[in-house]
Design a protein around this motif. Sequence first.
Motif, PDB file in Angstrom:
ATOM      1  N   ARG A  29       0.834  -1.199   0.000  1.00 38.86           N
ATOM      2  CA  ARG A  29       0.000   0.000   0.000  1.00 38.86           C
ATOM      3  C   ARG A  29       0.873   1.255   0.000  1.00 38.86           C
ATOM      4  NH1 ARG A  29      -5.329   1.971   0.901  1.00 38.86           N
ATOM      5  NH2 ARG A  29      -4.991   4.166   0.498  1.00 38.86           N
ATOM      6  N   ALA A  30       1.975   1.220   0.759  1.00 37.90           N
ATOM      7  CA  ALA A  30       2.872   2.376   0.807  1.00 37.90           C
ATOM      8  C   ALA A  30       3.465   2.668  -0.574  1.00 37.90           C
ATOM      9  CB  ALA A  30       3.981   2.146   1.827  1.00 37.90           C
ATOM     10  N   ALA A  31       3.822   1.631  -1.319  1.00 36.79           N
ATOM     11  CA  ALA A  31       4.354   1.807  -2.676  1.00 36.79           C
ATOM     12  C   ALA A  31       3.267   2.351  -3.598  1.00 36.79           C
ATOM     13  CB  ALA A  31       4.906   0.493  -3.207  1.00 36.79           C
ATOM     14  N   GLN A  32       2.044   1.866  -3.443  1.00 34.59           N
ATOM     15  CA  GLN A  32       0.926   2.357  -4.247  1.00 34.59           C
ATOM     16  C   GLN A  32       0.687   3.844  -3.980  1.00 34.59           C
ATOM     17  OE1 GLN A  32      -2.346  -0.175  -3.196  1.00 34.59           O
ATOM     18  NE2 GLN A  32      -1.445  -1.968  -4.171  1.00 34.59           N
TER      19      GLN A  32
ATOM     20  N   LEU B 290       2.819   6.051  -2.842  1.00 37.93           N
ATOM     21  CA  LEU B 290       3.943   6.816  -3.377  1.00 37.93           C
ATOM     22  C   LEU B 290       3.799   7.006  -4.887  1.00 37.93           C
ATOM     23  CD1 LEU B 290       6.697   8.177  -2.961  1.00 37.93           C
ATOM     24  CD2 LEU B 290       7.734   5.913  -3.205  1.00 37.93           C
ATOM     25  N   SER B 291       3.449   5.939  -5.597  1.00 35.89           N
ATOM     26  CA  SER B 291       3.316   6.040  -7.057  1.00 35.89           C
ATOM     27  C   SER B 291       2.148   6.938  -7.448  1.00 35.89           C
ATOM     28  CB  SER B 291       3.159   4.657  -7.688  1.00 35.89           C
ATOM     29  OG  SER B 291       1.904   4.104  -7.382  1.00 35.89           O
ATOM     30  N   ALA B 292       1.096   6.957  -6.645  1.00 35.20           N
ATOM     31  CA  ALA B 292      -0.082   7.763  -6.963  1.00 35.20           C
ATOM     32  C   ALA B 292       0.198   9.262  -6.873  1.00 35.20           C
ATOM     33  CB  ALA B 292      -1.237   7.396  -6.035  1.00 35.20           C
ATOM     34  N   LYS B 293       1.217   9.633  -6.116  1.00 41.29           N
ATOM     35  CA  LYS B 293       1.538  11.056  -5.935  1.00 41.29           C
ATOM     36  C   LYS B 293       2.559  11.564  -6.948  1.00 41.29           C
ATOM     37  CE  LYS B 293       0.568  10.734  -1.066  1.00 41.29           C
ATOM     38  NZ  LYS B 293       1.150  10.427   0.221  1.00 41.29           N
ATOM     39  N   GLU B 294       3.168  10.654  -7.699  1.00 42.55           N
ATOM     40  CA  GLU B 294       4.195  11.034  -8.671  1.00 42.55           C
ATOM     41  C   GLU B 294       3.545  11.705  -9.874  1.00 42.55           C
ATOM     42  OE1 GLU B 294       8.027  11.285 -10.344  1.00 42.55           O
ATOM     43  OE2 GLU B 294       7.336  10.897  -8.307  1.00 42.55           O
ATOM     44  N   PRO B 295       4.031  12.879 -10.266  1.00 44.98           N
ATOM     45  CA  PRO B 295       3.434  13.523 -11.447  1.00 44.98           C
ATOM     46  C   PRO B 295       3.726  12.744 -12.723  1.00 44.98           C
ATOM     47  CG  PRO B 295       5.300  14.800 -10.622  1.00 44.98           C
ATOM     48  CD  PRO B 295       5.095  13.656  -9.678  1.00 44.98           C
ATOM     49  N   ALA B 296       2.724  12.615 -13.560  1.00 44.50           N
ATOM     50  CA  ALA B 296       2.860  11.942 -14.850  1.00 44.50           C
ATOM     51  C   ALA B 296       1.816  12.520 -15.785  1.00 44.50           C
ATOM     52  CB  ALA B 296       2.661  10.437 -14.703  1.00 44.50           C
ATOM     53  N   ARG B 297       2.056  12.404 -17.065  1.00 43.50           N
ATOM     54  CA  ARG B 297       1.061  12.829 -18.052  1.00 43.50           C
ATOM     55  C   ARG B 297      -0.075  11.817 -18.105  1.00 43.50           C
ATOM     56  NH1 ARG B 297       1.852  13.342 -24.418  1.00 43.50           N
ATOM     57  NH2 ARG B 297      -0.155  14.276 -24.894  1.00 43.50           N
ATOM     58  N   GLY B 298       0.256  10.559 -17.914  1.00 46.49           N
ATOM     59  CA  GLY B 298      -0.723   9.491 -17.898  1.00 46.49           C
ATOM     60  C   GLY B 298      -0.018   8.159 -17.771  1.00 46.49           C
TER      61      GLY B 298
ATOM     62  N   VAL C 211      -7.358  -7.001 -12.477  1.00 53.36           N
ATOM     63  CA  VAL C 211      -8.146  -5.847 -12.913  1.00 53.36           C
ATOM     64  C   VAL C 211      -8.993  -5.338 -11.754  1.00 53.36           C
ATOM     65  CG1 VAL C 211      -9.984  -5.041 -14.453  1.00 53.36           C
ATOM     66  CG2 VAL C 211      -8.176  -6.526 -15.333  1.00 53.36           C
ATOM     67  N   MET C 212      -9.656  -6.240 -11.055  1.00 51.34           N
ATOM     68  CA  MET C 212     -10.499  -5.850  -9.927  1.00 51.34           C
ATOM     69  C   MET C 212      -9.663  -5.165  -8.842  1.00 51.34           C
ATOM     70  SD  MET C 212     -12.770  -8.196  -7.350  1.00 51.34           S
ATOM     71  CE  MET C 212     -11.291  -8.818  -6.562  1.00 51.34           C
ATOM     72  N   LEU C 213      -8.532  -5.785  -8.463  1.00 49.56           N
ATOM     73  CA  LEU C 213      -7.680  -5.201  -7.431  1.00 49.56           C
ATOM     74  C   LEU C 213      -7.077  -3.877  -7.893  1.00 49.56           C
ATOM     75  CD1 LEU C 213      -5.875  -8.433  -6.178  1.00 49.56           C
ATOM     76  CD2 LEU C 213      -7.722  -7.167  -5.045  1.00 49.56           C
ATOM     77  N   GLY C 214      -6.694  -3.804  -9.160  1.00 45.88           N
ATOM     78  CA  GLY C 214      -6.149  -2.564  -9.697  1.00 45.88           C
ATOM     79  C   GLY C 214      -7.161  -1.435  -9.692  1.00 45.88           C
ATOM     80  N   ASN C 215      -8.402  -1.749 -10.034  1.00 47.07           N
ATOM     81  CA  ASN C 215      -9.442  -0.721 -10.006  1.00 47.07           C
ATOM     82  C   ASN C 215      -9.708  -0.237  -8.589  1.00 47.07           C
ATOM     83  OD1 ASN C 215     -10.025  -0.317 -12.747  1.00 47.07           O
ATOM     84  ND2 ASN C 215     -11.221  -2.192 -12.812  1.00 47.07           N
ATOM     85  N   ILE C 216      -9.619  -1.139  -7.611  1.00 53.86           N
ATOM     86  CA  ILE C 216      -9.755  -0.731  -6.205  1.00 53.86           C
ATOM     87  C   ILE C 216      -8.615   0.207  -5.839  1.00 53.86           C
ATOM     88  CG2 ILE C 216      -9.645  -1.544  -3.812  1.00 53.86           C
ATOM     89  CD1 ILE C 216     -11.161  -4.081  -4.826  1.00 53.86           C
ATOM     90  N   PHE C 217      -7.372  -0.163  -6.234  1.00 56.88           N
ATOM     91  CA  PHE C 217      -6.216   0.699  -5.976  1.00 56.88           C
ATOM     92  C   PHE C 217      -6.423   2.085  -6.569  1.00 56.88           C
ATOM     93  CE2 PHE C 217      -2.521   2.251  -8.469  1.00 56.88           C
ATOM     94  CZ  PHE C 217      -1.868   2.920  -7.446  1.00 56.88           C
ATOM     95  N   LEU C 218      -6.866   2.153  -7.822  1.00 53.29           N
ATOM     96  CA  LEU C 218      -7.052   3.439  -8.478  1.00 53.29           C
ATOM     97  C   LEU C 218      -8.154   4.255  -7.797  1.00 53.29           C
ATOM     98  CD1 LEU C 218      -6.713   2.379 -12.230  1.00 53.29           C
ATOM     99  CD2 LEU C 218      -5.016   3.569 -10.806  1.00 53.29           C
TER     100      LEU C 218
ATOM    101  N   VAL D 106      -9.096   4.026  -4.571  1.00 53.36           N
ATOM    102  CA  VAL D 106      -8.693   4.401  -3.213  1.00 53.36           C
ATOM    103  C   VAL D 106      -7.557   5.420  -3.221  1.00 53.36           C
ATOM    104  CG1 VAL D 106      -7.644   3.522  -1.081  1.00 53.36           C
ATOM    105  CG2 VAL D 106      -9.496   2.260  -2.183  1.00 53.36           C
ATOM    106  N   SER D 107      -6.545   5.195  -4.066  1.00 48.02           N
ATOM    107  CA  SER D 107      -5.355   6.049  -4.030  1.00 48.02           C
ATOM    108  C   SER D 107      -5.526   7.357  -4.800  1.00 48.02           C
ATOM    109  CB  SER D 107      -4.147   5.296  -4.574  1.00 48.02           C
ATOM    110  OG  SER D 107      -4.343   4.978  -5.923  1.00 48.02           O
ATOM    111  N   LYS D 108      -6.478   7.398  -5.714  1.00 46.91           N
ATOM    112  CA  LYS D 108      -6.761   8.595  -6.508  1.00 46.91           C
ATOM    113  C   LYS D 108      -5.472   9.219  -7.058  1.00 46.91           C
ATOM    114  CE  LYS D 108     -11.018   9.796  -4.065  1.00 46.91           C
ATOM    115  NZ  LYS D 108     -11.349   8.503  -3.660  1.00 46.91           N
ATOM    116  N   PRO D 109      -4.841   8.564  -8.026  1.00 50.63           N
ATOM    117  CA  PRO D 109      -3.606   9.105  -8.597  1.00 50.63           C
ATOM    118  C   PRO D 109      -3.798  10.518  -9.134  1.00 50.63           C
ATOM    119  CG  PRO D 109      -4.065   6.918  -9.481  1.00 50.63           C
ATOM    120  CD  PRO D 109      -5.263   7.333  -8.685  1.00 50.63           C
ATOM    121  N   THR D 110      -2.719  11.283  -9.131  1.00 52.13           N
ATOM    122  CA  THR D 110      -2.759  12.664  -9.607  1.00 52.13           C
ATOM    123  C   THR D 110      -2.735  12.736 -11.129  1.00 52.13           C
ATOM    124  OG1 THR D 110      -0.354  12.816  -9.482  1.00 52.13           O
ATOM    125  CG2 THR D 110      -1.604  13.520  -7.539  1.00 52.13           C
TER     126      THR D 110
END
Length: 129
Positions: free
Chosen positions: A68-71, A73-81, A92-99, A101-105
Amino acid sequence: MQDFQDRDLGFAVVRRAPDGIVEVRFSPGTIVDVTEMHGILDAQNPHRPDGSLVLTLVDARTVRTMTRAAQDLSAKEPARGVAILVGNPVSVMLGNIFLAVSKPTYPSRLFRSEPTRQAEISYAVFCLK
Protein backbone atom coordinates in the motif's frame (compact mmCIF):
# COMPACT_ATOMS: atom_id res chain seq x y z
CA MET A 1 14.37 12.71 -29.54
CA GLN A 2 17.30 12.14 -27.21
CA ASP A 3 18.41 8.53 -26.82
CA PHE A 4 18.38 7.15 -23.25
CA GLN A 5 19.95 4.01 -21.89
CA ASP A 6 17.77 1.30 -20.37
CA ARG A 7 18.01 1.31 -16.59
CA ASP A 8 18.15 -2.26 -15.25
CA LEU A 9 17.27 -2.10 -11.55
CA GLY A 10 17.50 -5.85 -11.00
CA PHE A 11 13.77 -6.12 -10.27
CA ALA A 12 12.63 -3.98 -13.23
CA VAL A 13 13.86 -2.34 -16.42
CA VAL A 14 12.97 1.30 -17.12
CA ARG A 15 13.42 2.60 -20.66
CA ARG A 16 12.22 5.32 -22.96
CA ALA A 17 10.82 3.87 -26.17
CA PRO A 18 11.41 5.61 -29.52
CA ASP A 19 7.85 7.00 -29.39
CA GLY A 20 8.69 8.80 -26.11
CA ILE A 21 6.70 6.54 -23.80
CA VAL A 22 8.56 5.50 -20.64
CA GLU A 23 8.19 1.74 -20.10
CA VAL A 24 8.55 -0.05 -16.76
CA ARG A 25 8.79 -3.84 -17.03
CA PHE A 26 9.11 -5.88 -13.84
CA SER A 27 11.03 -9.11 -13.32
CA PRO A 28 8.85 -12.16 -12.53
CA GLY A 29 7.79 -12.44 -8.90
CA THR A 30 8.76 -8.90 -7.91
CA ILE A 31 7.48 -7.62 -4.57
CA VAL A 32 7.22 -3.84 -4.90
CA ASP A 33 7.71 -1.89 -1.67
CA VAL A 34 8.66 1.75 -1.09
CA THR A 35 12.36 1.05 -1.78
CA GLU A 36 11.60 -0.47 -5.18
CA MET A 37 9.11 2.30 -6.01
CA HIS A 38 11.70 4.98 -5.21
CA GLY A 39 14.13 3.14 -7.51
CA ILE A 40 11.59 3.13 -10.35
CA LEU A 41 10.70 6.79 -9.88
CA ASP A 42 14.37 7.81 -9.73
CA ALA A 43 15.12 5.76 -12.86
CA GLN A 44 12.35 7.57 -14.74
CA ASN A 45 13.79 11.04 -14.09
CA PRO A 46 16.47 10.94 -16.83
CA HIS A 47 13.72 9.92 -19.27
CA ARG A 48 11.86 13.18 -18.69
CA PRO A 49 13.35 15.84 -20.93
CA ASP A 50 13.42 19.21 -19.16
CA GLY A 51 11.31 17.75 -16.33
CA SER A 52 8.33 17.38 -18.66
CA LEU A 53 5.57 14.93 -17.87
CA VAL A 54 5.60 11.74 -19.94
CA LEU A 55 3.25 8.90 -20.76
CA THR A 56 4.21 5.75 -18.90
CA LEU A 57 3.44 2.11 -19.64
CA VAL A 58 3.80 -0.13 -16.57
CA ASP A 59 3.83 -3.87 -17.25
CA ALA A 60 2.73 -5.21 -13.86
CA ARG A 61 1.74 -8.67 -15.13
CA THR A 62 4.71 -10.32 -13.42
CA VAL A 63 4.50 -8.41 -10.12
CA ARG A 64 3.79 -10.69 -7.17
CA THR A 65 2.49 -7.92 -4.93
CA MET A 66 2.75 -4.18 -4.31
CA THR A 67 2.49 -2.72 -0.82
CA ARG A 68 0.00 0.00 0.00
CA ALA A 69 2.87 2.38 0.81
CA ALA A 70 4.35 1.81 -2.68
CA GLN A 71 0.93 2.36 -4.25
CA ASP A 72 0.47 5.62 -2.35
CA LEU A 73 3.94 6.82 -3.38
CA SER A 74 3.32 6.04 -7.06
CA ALA A 75 -0.08 7.76 -6.96
CA LYS A 76 1.54 11.06 -5.94
CA GLU A 77 4.20 11.03 -8.67
CA PRO A 78 3.43 13.52 -11.45
CA ALA A 79 2.86 11.94 -14.85
CA ARG A 80 1.06 12.83 -18.05
CA GLY A 81 -0.72 9.49 -17.90
CA VAL A 82 -0.11 5.85 -16.98
CA ALA A 83 -1.28 2.66 -18.68
CA ILE A 84 -0.97 -0.37 -16.39
CA LEU A 85 -0.84 -3.87 -17.87
CA VAL A 86 -2.28 -6.55 -15.60
CA GLY A 87 -2.55 -10.29 -16.12
CA ASN A 88 -6.00 -11.52 -15.16
CA PRO A 89 -9.50 -10.43 -14.15
CA VAL A 90 -8.64 -10.55 -10.43
CA SER A 91 -5.75 -8.15 -11.08
CA VAL A 92 -8.15 -5.85 -12.91
CA MET A 93 -10.50 -5.85 -9.93
CA LEU A 94 -7.68 -5.20 -7.43
CA GLY A 95 -6.15 -2.56 -9.70
CA ASN A 96 -9.44 -0.72 -10.01
CA ILE A 97 -9.76 -0.73 -6.20
CA PHE A 98 -6.22 0.70 -5.98
CA LEU A 99 -7.05 3.44 -8.48
CA ALA A 100 -10.30 4.29 -6.66
CA VAL A 101 -8.69 4.40 -3.21
CA SER A 102 -5.35 6.05 -4.03
CA LYS A 103 -6.76 8.59 -6.51
CA PRO A 104 -3.61 9.10 -8.60
CA THR A 105 -2.76 12.66 -9.61
CA TYR A 106 -2.58 11.51 -13.25
CA PRO A 107 -5.00 9.86 -15.69
CA SER A 108 -4.65 6.09 -15.61
CA ARG A 109 -6.21 2.94 -17.00
CA LEU A 110 -5.73 -0.80 -16.69
CA PHE A 111 -5.20 -3.07 -19.68
CA ARG A 112 -5.13 -6.85 -20.09
CA SER A 113 -3.16 -6.58 -23.36
CA GLU A 114 -0.64 -3.98 -24.47
CA PRO A 115 -2.23 -0.87 -25.96
CA THR A 116 -1.19 0.21 -29.45
CA ARG A 117 1.26 2.77 -28.23
CA GLN A 118 1.09 6.56 -28.46
CA ALA A 119 -2.26 7.02 -30.19
CA GLU A 120 -4.22 4.66 -27.98
CA ILE A 121 -2.46 5.66 -24.79
CA SER A 122 -2.98 9.36 -25.51
CA TYR A 123 -6.54 9.25 -26.79
CA ALA A 124 -8.41 6.19 -25.57
CA VAL A 125 -6.67 5.92 -22.22
CA PHE A 126 -6.15 9.47 -21.16
CA CYS A 127 -8.42 11.50 -23.47
CA LEU A 128 -5.52 13.83 -24.26
CA LYS A 129 -5.40 15.72 -27.52
